[in-house]
Design a protein around this motif. Structure first.
Motif, PDB file in Angstrom:
ATOM      1  N   UNK A 289       0.823  -1.211   0.000  1.00 11.01           N
ATOM      2  CA  UNK A 289       0.000   0.000   0.000  1.00 11.01           C
ATOM      3  C   UNK A 289       0.853   1.255   0.000  1.00 11.01           C
ATOM      4  N   UNK A 290       0.285   2.326  -0.555  1.00 13.03           N
ATOM      5  CA  UNK A 290       0.747   3.693  -0.345  1.00 13.03           C
ATOM      6  C   UNK A 290      -0.405   4.420   0.330  1.00 13.03           C
ATOM      7  N   UNK A 291      -0.211   4.854   1.555  1.00 11.38           N
ATOM      8  CA  UNK A 291      -1.221   5.631   2.286  1.00 11.38           C
ATOM      9  C   UNK A 291      -0.613   7.007   2.536  1.00 11.38           C
ATOM     10  N   UNK A 292      -1.238   8.031   1.966  1.00 16.18           N
ATOM     11  CA  UNK A 292      -0.622   9.361   1.965  1.00 16.18           C
ATOM     12  C   UNK A 292      -0.484   9.973   3.352  1.00 16.18           C
ATOM     13  N   UNK A 293      -1.446   9.719   4.233  1.00 21.36           N
ATOM     14  CA  UNK A 293      -1.461  10.342   5.556  1.00 21.36           C
ATOM     15  C   UNK A 293      -1.169   9.283   6.620  1.00 21.36           C
TER      16      UNK A 293
END
Length: 383
Positions: A333-337
């Motif tokens: 995953x890439x989770x921005x926050x």
């Protein structure tokens, strides 16, 4: 390589790509259903992308499933990539497809929870990280029919990495006739089949309470579940169980019968498992109910395709009785926050498991949805 969004006239070619790798195809109605998800419409996202050939026909593909999420009063969107299919002759085509998926705007997260062992190493090249860090490579399973599981393992060892074409010639193996029977479920006190998904149902009240908690959740509104259950390609309705206390739904599990391949026995996949913060003990209760009824439903095992540390803690001793599967990083995953990442404890519902699973073939090739009914023995609360 050129990349363009999927268009409706691509559906036959998308099925051809799925057929070449032995993955389940969709009907025309099934593709339209998949495109109709409201999360995608919210942000105007493509249904996916293709690498076109000289005649503009899809030669490689990546699907795009956008879901709504709730974090308190906030409505967010996240996307999971699915069905990345790149023939050997187009080696390297996965890169522009994944880049197109990652650069789409309006998302708090881009992820996959269903990477296979061959594709898993690819995601790190694009900044996706193994996540959740402690459990990204873990799957849990509980055996319901040892003989059927052993037969499946024997077939896999005998055939090795057989091609989709060879598997098709072999035909369907290890299908259990109980899968399409009318199983009588033996449910513990306080667990019931969840049938009412109307906007004024006890389930709707459960969703209202759930989304008021301080955590990030994929949209489980009654409308969202009704959409899930309206998939025209389902051959068997998912089994929804509710834990009910004092007339209120406090936890829900969704079990979906799958048959991963022609040479695998049927499996009961836990697609969702969620409960109120004040009722986390409902999670092992619901899981145990699925395990105890799996054999009568025709499943060789019960499988939880992804787990988080939070869910493992809630399952307690039951997690210790499970067989550890996986072994490769299937969750990335890439989770921005970072604050959102900390608030998110996803289940398979958040990924593509309910969309990409291979349905058990209906008897005599009929597309019908079978029902189950609760046993007369024992008490079952109403939901």
């Amino acid at each position: 390589m050129a990349v363009r969004p999927i268009i409706r006239s691509d559906h036959d070619d998308l099925n051809r790509l799925h057929r070449e790798v032995g993955w389940p195809e969709r009907s025309a109605a099934g593709w339209r259903w998949l495109e109709s998800h409201p999360g995608r419409a919210d942000i105007g996202a493509p249904a996916g992308w293709v690498i076109p050939d000289a005649d503009d026909r899809p030669a490689a593909m990546l699907g795009n499933f956008v879901q709504r999420f709730r974090h308190g009063p906030r409505v967010l969107h996240g996307a999971t990539g699915f069905s990345i299919i790149v023939p050997p002759r187009l080696k390297g085509a996965s890169r522009p497809l994944i880049r197109a998926f990652l650069k789409q705007p309006g998302l708090f997260a881009r992820y996959t929870f269903n990477a296979n062992a061959r594709s898993a190493p690819l995601y790190g090249l694009f900044g996706l990280k193994p996540w959740p860090e402690q459990t990204h490579a873990l799957k849990l399973s509980w055996t319901a029919d040892r003989l059927a599981c052993a037969q499946g393992r024997a077939l896999r060892m005998l055939l090795g990495r057989t091609s989709a074409e060879t598997a098709a010639r072999l035909g369907e193996r290890l299908m259990n006739p109980r899968v399409f029977g009318r199983a009588e479920l033996a449910l513990p006190d306080g667990v019931a089949i969840l049938r009412d998904l109307s906007d004024a149902s006890p389930y709707a009240a459960f969703w209202t309470r759930l989304r008021q908690e301080d955590r990030l959740l994929a949209d489980r509104s009654p409308a969202s579940l009704r959409w899930r259950l309206s998939d025209p390609d389902l051959t068997l309705a998912p089994l929804l169980l509710a834990c009910v206390r004092g007339g209120d739904v406090v936890g829900v599990a969704m079990g979906q019968m799958t048959k991963t391949s022609l040479i695998e026995p049927p499996c009961l996949d836990i697609v969702d498992l969620v409960a109120l913060e004040t009722a986390q003990d409902a999670l092992p209760l619901l899981t145990r109910a699925l395990i105890d009824n799996a054999r009568s439903l025709g499943a060789a095992k019960v499988r939880l395709q992804m787990a988080t540390p939070r869910l493992l803690a809630a399952l307690g001793d039951l997690a210790g009785t499970a067989r550890r599967e996986g072994g490769w990083g299937h969750c990335h995953a890439i989770v921005d926050d970072p604050a959102l990442a900390a608030a998110w404890a996803p289940t398979p519902f958040d990924g593509d498991y309910g969309l990409c699973a291979r349905n058990p073939p209906a008897p005599h090739a009929r597309r019908r949805v079978a029902a189950v009914r609760p046993a007369s023995r024992g008490r079952a609360a109403k939901a």
